[in-house]
Design a protein around this motif. Structure first.
Motif, mmCIF file in Angstrom:
data_model
loop_
_atom_site.group_PDB
_atom_site.id
_atom_site.type_symbol
_atom_site.label_atom_id
_atom_site.label_comp_id
_atom_site.label_asym_id
_atom_site.label_seq_id
_atom_site.Cartn_x
_atom_site.Cartn_y
_atom_site.Cartn_z
ATOM 1 N N ILE A 159 0.870 -1.191 0.000
ATOM 2 C CA ILE A 159 0.000 0.000 0.000
ATOM 3 C C ILE A 159 0.899 1.230 0.000
ATOM 4 N N ALA A 177 9.387 4.314 -1.837
ATOM 5 C CA ALA A 177 9.681 3.058 -1.154
ATOM 6 C C ALA A 177 8.800 1.929 -1.689
ATOM 7 N N GLY A 178 7.517 2.221 -1.897
ATOM 8 C CA GLY A 178 6.584 1.186 -2.355
ATOM 9 C C GLY A 178 6.958 0.656 -3.728
ATOM 10 N N ASP A 217 -2.527 2.447 -4.503
ATOM 11 C CA ASP A 217 -2.391 3.835 -4.033
ATOM 12 C C ASP A 217 -3.744 4.524 -4.173
ATOM 13 N N HIS A 218 -4.007 5.478 -3.278
ATOM 14 C CA HIS A 218 -5.301 6.169 -3.370
ATOM 15 C C HIS A 218 -5.267 7.335 -4.361
ATOM 16 N N LEU A 219 -4.073 7.753 -4.775
ATOM 17 C CA LEU A 219 -4.000 8.857 -5.751
ATOM 18 C C LEU A 219 -4.163 8.309 -7.174
ATOM 19 N N ILE A 242 7.615 16.141 -7.566
ATOM 20 C CA ILE A 242 7.846 17.525 -7.122
ATOM 21 C C ILE A 242 9.189 17.676 -6.397
ATOM 22 N N SER A 243 9.914 16.590 -6.264
ATOM 23 C CA SER A 243 11.134 16.652 -5.449
ATOM 24 C C SER A 243 12.265 17.387 -6.169
ATOM 25 N N THR A 275 -7.342 3.730 -5.365
ATOM 26 C CA THR A 275 -7.914 2.662 -4.537
ATOM 27 C C THR A 275 -7.913 3.087 -3.073
ATOM 28 N N ALA A 330 3.643 1.324 2.841
ATOM 29 C CA ALA A 330 4.622 2.272 2.286
ATOM 30 C C ALA A 330 3.925 3.606 2.032
ATOM 31 N N PHE A 347 -1.885 7.080 7.725
ATOM 32 C CA PHE A 347 -2.423 5.717 7.593
ATOM 33 C C PHE A 347 -1.496 4.671 8.221
ATOM 34 N N ALA A 380 6.447 20.928 5.500
ATOM 35 C CA ALA A 380 7.582 20.066 5.871
ATOM 36 C C ALA A 380 7.922 19.098 4.742
ATOM 37 N N VAL A 392 9.639 16.393 5.112
ATOM 38 C CA VAL A 392 9.498 15.032 5.644
ATOM 39 C C VAL A 392 8.898 15.072 7.045
ATOM 40 N N ALA A 448 14.287 5.486 1.365
ATOM 41 C CA ALA A 448 13.113 4.862 0.709
ATOM 42 C C ALA A 448 13.578 3.699 -0.179
HETATM 43 P P1 FDA Z 1 5.810 8.798 -0.346
HETATM 44 O O1 FDA Z 1 5.141 9.934 0.348
HETATM 45 O O2 FDA Z 1 6.713 9.080 -1.477
HETATM 46 O O3 FDA Z 1 4.711 7.774 -0.881
HETATM 47 C C1 FDA Z 1 3.608 7.403 -0.118
HETATM 48 C C2 FDA Z 1 2.513 6.956 -1.063
HETATM 49 O O4 FDA Z 1 1.443 6.425 -0.283
HETATM 50 C C3 FDA Z 1 1.936 8.102 -1.874
HETATM 51 O O5 FDA Z 1 1.882 7.748 -3.215
HETATM 52 C C4 FDA Z 1 0.539 8.326 -1.265
HETATM 53 O O6 FDA Z 1 -0.399 8.742 -2.230
HETATM 54 C C5 FDA Z 1 0.234 6.938 -0.764
HETATM 55 N N1 FDA Z 1 -0.735 6.937 0.352
HETATM 56 C C6 FDA Z 1 -0.699 7.687 1.475
HETATM 57 N N2 FDA Z 1 -1.745 7.392 2.263
HETATM 58 C C7 FDA Z 1 -2.458 6.417 1.622
HETATM 59 C C8 FDA Z 1 -3.628 5.712 1.949
HETATM 60 N N3 FDA Z 1 -4.304 5.933 3.077
HETATM 61 N N4 FDA Z 1 -4.089 4.788 1.052
HETATM 62 C C9 FDA Z 1 -3.421 4.553 -0.108
HETATM 63 N N5 FDA Z 1 -2.294 5.190 -0.472
HETATM 64 C C10 FDA Z 1 -1.812 6.120 0.391
HETATM 65 N N6 FDA Z 1 13.803 13.636 -0.576
HETATM 66 C C11 FDA Z 1 14.998 13.457 -1.188
HETATM 67 O O7 FDA Z 1 15.745 12.537 -0.835
HETATM 68 N N7 FDA Z 1 15.372 14.303 -2.219
HETATM 69 C C12 FDA Z 1 14.583 15.334 -2.648
HETATM 70 O O8 FDA Z 1 14.906 16.019 -3.622
HETATM 71 C C13 FDA Z 1 13.349 15.555 -1.952
HETATM 72 N N8 FDA Z 1 12.553 16.609 -2.298
HETATM 73 C C14 FDA Z 1 11.336 16.780 -1.672
HETATM 74 C C15 FDA Z 1 10.532 17.865 -2.028
HETATM 75 C C16 FDA Z 1 9.291 18.029 -1.424
HETATM 76 C C17 FDA Z 1 8.456 19.238 -1.774
HETATM 77 C C18 FDA Z 1 8.841 17.080 -0.470
HETATM 78 C C19 FDA Z 1 7.485 17.198 0.161
HETATM 79 C C20 FDA Z 1 9.649 16.008 -0.108
HETATM 80 C C21 FDA Z 1 10.911 15.855 -0.697
HETATM 81 N N9 FDA Z 1 11.748 14.799 -0.330
HETATM 82 C C22 FDA Z 1 12.975 14.651 -0.951
HETATM 83 C C23 FDA Z 1 11.329 13.769 0.636
HETATM 84 C C24 FDA Z 1 10.820 12.523 -0.136
HETATM 85 O O9 FDA Z 1 9.834 12.930 -1.055
HETATM 86 C C25 FDA Z 1 10.245 11.489 0.826
HETATM 87 O O10 FDA Z 1 11.204 11.190 1.815
HETATM 88 C C26 FDA Z 1 9.895 10.202 0.066
HETATM 89 O O11 FDA Z 1 8.950 10.496 -0.941
HETATM 90 C C27 FDA Z 1 9.347 9.153 1.004
HETATM 91 O O12 FDA Z 1 9.018 8.033 0.252
HETATM 92 P P2 FDA Z 1 7.843 7.049 0.694
HETATM 93 O O13 FDA Z 1 7.685 6.091 -0.432
HETATM 94 O O14 FDA Z 1 8.094 6.548 2.036
HETATM 95 O O15 FDA Z 1 6.556 7.987 0.807
#
Ligand code: FDA
Length: 395
Positions: free
Chosen positions: A12, A17-18, A36-38, A47-48, A133, A162, A176, A338, A340, A384
């Motif tokens: 999920i 990471a996922g 994923d729900h998106l 957007i990173s 989803t 994830a 979540f 934030a 993170v 991740a």
């Molecule tokens: P991530 O947030 O990427 O993915 C989670 C997924 O779960 C999403 O697709 C979401 O839609 C889904 N989800 C959440 N809740 C759900 C639910 N209830 N049901 C179903 N799906 C659900 N880091 C870095 O190393 N270099 C960089 O350049 C940047 N830049 C950056 C810019 C900005 C603006 C932000 C906000 C963050 C960064 N980061 C970053 C941090 C980086 O984006 C972050 O650490 C990783 O995306 C984390 O990866 P995860 O897969 O854990 O979560």
């Protein structure tokens, strides 16, 4: 409702990471379902790094660059999937990249290339992805985890959470993972916004006039020290040095900014007085700071009139303040801004090799959901990738 037992692993969260977890498990021949729900995968990757994705850091394997209640926890996963491994993947996909500063690696082109690469790898290893989803409940009535969705009940012996942390909720971020962790008896370390601009209160209001001014500083708090740019904003402080130190900051802490790193400001002011006794302090300060900042600093330090009018002792005190200016933020700009989340699913309940919950065999937590938070500069993606890999090899 249909019962489907067609998958070995349900993941999920189709973020960084996922997707890494999915493609790794898929390469092992596991039947993987990624939810994923998106309406798109990898939204935060897109957007990173200002759209160029700072996808790793050459020092991303150093566990000391990550904050966690257990500072050793990340070592195992980080040691088995290194920045060089991700760079190999990026190179195999012909994605051009460059090192910007402090070991930070960015795409030359667009963050879209990283998402496309992960999607291609997932497709090549047979991963089934379902977007849009919504998950309404999770349970483990028997040997398998059951995931309730509007389209029916799904089940698999391995479930990987994830879903990241709650930073930037307007992009679909949720808490979540914490709910699932608690449901299965795991602890959650208080989640806080990190890599976030800090806000200043009444005492520091003078600095409001400096919005947009940036300078090289050393920001420190306790043992943490970061030499990078700081930026004054209309609400407080931002810029890489501040974002870094924000991960260490808690309400009530005072941070210190060395506004003249590498220079003994006390010696500089005393020498300036001897060399140019009639010069105004702000003129001296303007040689080292942007004009607007020099004027505010001279006012705050009570340095007016010619240099010769100030005792050496007063200049030494002013210089010491320039090398260690105290700021007591009254807050941060919160989860809305934030990058993170610090804190999250406690590592106490997880196996460090597989990221599997000790109390719930088959259930894994990876990425930002876990209480492991990297420095700014590609470290969070490296965590991740590494944690996704570790769970994908085990699930
Ligand atoms: P991530 O947030 O990427 O993915 C989670 C997924 O779960 C999403 O697709 C979401 O839609 C889904 N989800 C959440 N809740 C759900 C639910 N209830 N049901 C179903 N799906 C659900 N880091 C870095 O190393 N270099 C960089 O350049 C940047 N830049 C950056 C810019 C900005 C603006 C932000 C906000 C963050 C960064 N980061 C970053 C941090 C980086 O984006 C972050 O650490 C990783 O995306 C984390 O990866 P995860 O897969 O854990 O979560």
């Amino acid at each position: 409702m249909t019962n489907s037992f067609t998958h070995d692993v349900i993941i999920i969260g189709a973020g960084a990471a996922g997707m890494m977890c999915a493609l790794t498990a898929g390469q092992r021949g596991r039947r993987v379902l990624l939810l994923d729900h998106l309406d798109r995968a990898g939204a935060k990757i897109l957007i990173s790094g200002g759209g160029r994705c700072n996808f790793t850091n050459v020092d991303g394997g150093l566990a000391e660059r990550y904050l966690s209640a257990n500072p050793h926890f990340a070592r195992s996963a980080l040691g088995r999937y290194r920045p060089a491994d991700f760079i190999d993947l990026v190179d195999r996909h012909g994605i051009a990249w460059h090192e910007k500063t402090l070991g930070q690696l960015f795409c030359d082109g667009s963050a879209r290339q990283i998402v496309a690469m992960l999607e291609e790898e997932c497709a090549a290893s047979g991963v089934e992805t379902k977007l849009l989803t919504r998950i309404s409940a999770i349970s483990k009535p028997d040997e398998r985890f059951r995931v309730e969705t509007p389209g029916g009940s799904l089940a698999a012996p391995s479930l990987v959470i994830a879903t990241g942390g709650p930073s930037i909720p307007k992009m679909g971020a949720t808490g979540f993972a914490y709910d699932v962790a608690r449901q299965f008896g795991l602890k959650v370390v208080e989640p806080r916004p990190a890599l976030v601009p800090l806000t200043l209160g009444q005492d520091d209001r003078l600095f409001e006039t400096l919005s947009g001014v940036s300078l090289d500083v050393v920001a420190s708090l306790g043992k943490a020290r970061f030499r990078e740019a700081a930026l004054f904003t209309h609400r407080g402080l931002s810029g890489p040095a501040i974002l870094q130190i924000s991960s260490y900051w808690r309400h009530g802490d005072t941070l210190s900014l060395d506004l003249l790193p590498g220079t003994d400001a006390a010696a500089l002011l005393v020498a300036a007085k001897q060399a140019r006794p009639r010069a105004e302090p702000r003129t001296i300060l303007r040689e080292h700071f942007p004009d607007r900042l020099a004027d505010v600093l001279a006012d705050r330090l009570g340095l007016s009139g010619p240099m010769l009018g100030h005792k050496d002792q007063a200049l030494v005190a002013a210089g010491r303040r320039l090398n260690a200016w105290p700021f007591m933020p009254n807050g941060s700009e919160g989860f809305a801004k934030a990058e993170v989340t610090i804190g999250g699913v406690s590592t106490d309940g997880l196996d460090q090799r597989t990221l599997m919950a000790k109390k719930a065999p088959g259930l894994h937590f990876i990425g930002e959901a876990v209480d492991v938070t990297g420095w700014l500069g590609g470290y969070n993606f490296q965590w991740a990738w590494a944690s996704g890999r570790a769970a994908g090899e085990a699930a």
